[in-house]
Design a protein around this motif. Structure first.
Motif, PDB file in Angstrom:
ATOM      1  N   ARG A  11       0.831  -1.202   0.000  1.00 38.48           N
ATOM      2  CA  ARG A  11       0.000   0.000   0.000  1.00 38.48           C
ATOM      3  C   ARG A  11       0.871   1.260   0.000  1.00 38.48           C
ATOM      4  NH1 ARG A  11      -5.160   0.964   1.402  1.00 38.48           N
ATOM      5  NH2 ARG A  11      -5.613   3.107   1.959  1.00 38.48           N
ATOM      6  N   ASP A  36      -7.882  -8.485 -11.214  1.00 34.94           N
ATOM      7  CA  ASP A  36      -8.094  -7.764  -9.965  1.00 34.94           C
ATOM      8  C   ASP A  36      -6.857  -7.635  -9.085  1.00 34.94           C
ATOM      9  OD1 ASP A  36      -8.006 -10.399  -9.177  1.00 34.94           O
ATOM     10  OD2 ASP A  36      -9.785 -10.283  -7.913  1.00 34.94           O
ATOM     11  N   SER A  76      -2.814  -5.811  -4.190  1.00 31.59           N
ATOM     12  CA  SER A  76      -4.085  -6.444  -3.801  1.00 31.59           C
ATOM     13  C   SER A  76      -4.545  -6.055  -2.400  1.00 31.59           C
ATOM     14  CB  SER A  76      -3.961  -7.968  -3.905  1.00 31.59           C
ATOM     15  OG  SER A  76      -2.944  -8.439  -3.054  1.00 31.59           O
ATOM     16  N   ASP A  77      -3.825  -5.157  -1.702  1.00 34.86           N
ATOM     17  CA  ASP A  77      -4.240  -4.816  -0.344  1.00 34.86           C
ATOM     18  C   ASP A  77      -4.929  -3.459  -0.203  1.00 34.86           C
ATOM     19  OD1 ASP A  77      -2.066  -3.123  -0.550  1.00 34.86           O
ATOM     20  OD2 ASP A  77      -1.085  -3.801   1.293  1.00 34.86           O
ATOM     21  N   HIS A  79      -8.163  -2.351  -0.594  1.00 39.93           N
ATOM     22  CA  HIS A  79      -9.515  -2.867  -0.794  1.00 39.93           C
ATOM     23  C   HIS A  79     -10.553  -1.786  -1.115  1.00 39.93           C
ATOM     24  CE1 HIS A  79      -7.990  -6.727   0.418  1.00 39.93           C
ATOM     25  NE2 HIS A  79      -7.443  -6.153   1.470  1.00 39.93           N
ATOM     26  N   GLU A  80     -10.241  -0.533  -0.835  1.00 40.21           N
ATOM     27  CA  GLU A  80     -11.180   0.534  -1.162  1.00 40.21           C
ATOM     28  C   GLU A  80     -11.263   0.775  -2.669  1.00 40.21           C
ATOM     29  OE1 GLU A  80      -8.260   0.858   0.337  1.00 40.21           O
ATOM     30  OE2 GLU A  80      -7.401   2.839   0.057  1.00 40.21           O
ATOM     31  N   SER A  82     -12.019  -1.063  -5.884  1.00 35.69           N
ATOM     32  CA  SER A  82     -12.639  -2.337  -6.240  1.00 35.69           C
ATOM     33  C   SER A  82     -13.443  -2.208  -7.529  1.00 35.69           C
ATOM     34  CB  SER A  82     -13.575  -2.757  -5.086  1.00 35.69           C
ATOM     35  OG  SER A  82     -14.411  -3.806  -5.470  1.00 35.69           O
TER      36      SER A  82
END
Length: 100
Positions: A11, A36, A76-77, A79-80, A82
């Motif tokens: 991140r 994704d 992939s971390d 998550h906001e 998407s």
């Protein structure tokens, strides 16, 4: 391409990369349905193509001087960001929030 390009970024690494890209004119970040594990950035607001499971420029945007080729980074971390978001994430707002 170097092997580091394909490595998953944290991140913090992504936020630093996004700050640099924002200064170069990128304004939106999205995550496709199909790929994704990658974030995609755009200089202009992209459209979500439901049939293809991806975001992209509208045909009319290709001739716009502000339109730059999209760029990607593996992550992939965050998550906001998407595929389920109805609209692309505004980079300026995301960078103001920073690390949660």
């Amino acid at each position: 391409m170097s092997d580091t390009f394909f490595q998953e970024k944290t991140r913090e690494q992504v936020l630093e990369w996004l700050r640099v890209k924002y200064d170069k004119g990128f304004r939106y970040v999205v995550r496709d349905c199909v790929n994704d594990t990658w974030l995609v950035i755009y200089s202009m607001k992209p459209k979500r193509y439901m049939d293809d499971g991806c975001w992209g420029y509208r045909e009319k945007d290709f001739d716009n001087i502000e339109s730059m080729p999209a760029e990607i980074i593996r992550n992939s971390d965050m998550h906001e960001i998407s595929w389920n978001n109805r609209s692309p994430t505004d980079l300026e707002k995301l960078l103001k929030i920073g690390v949660k």
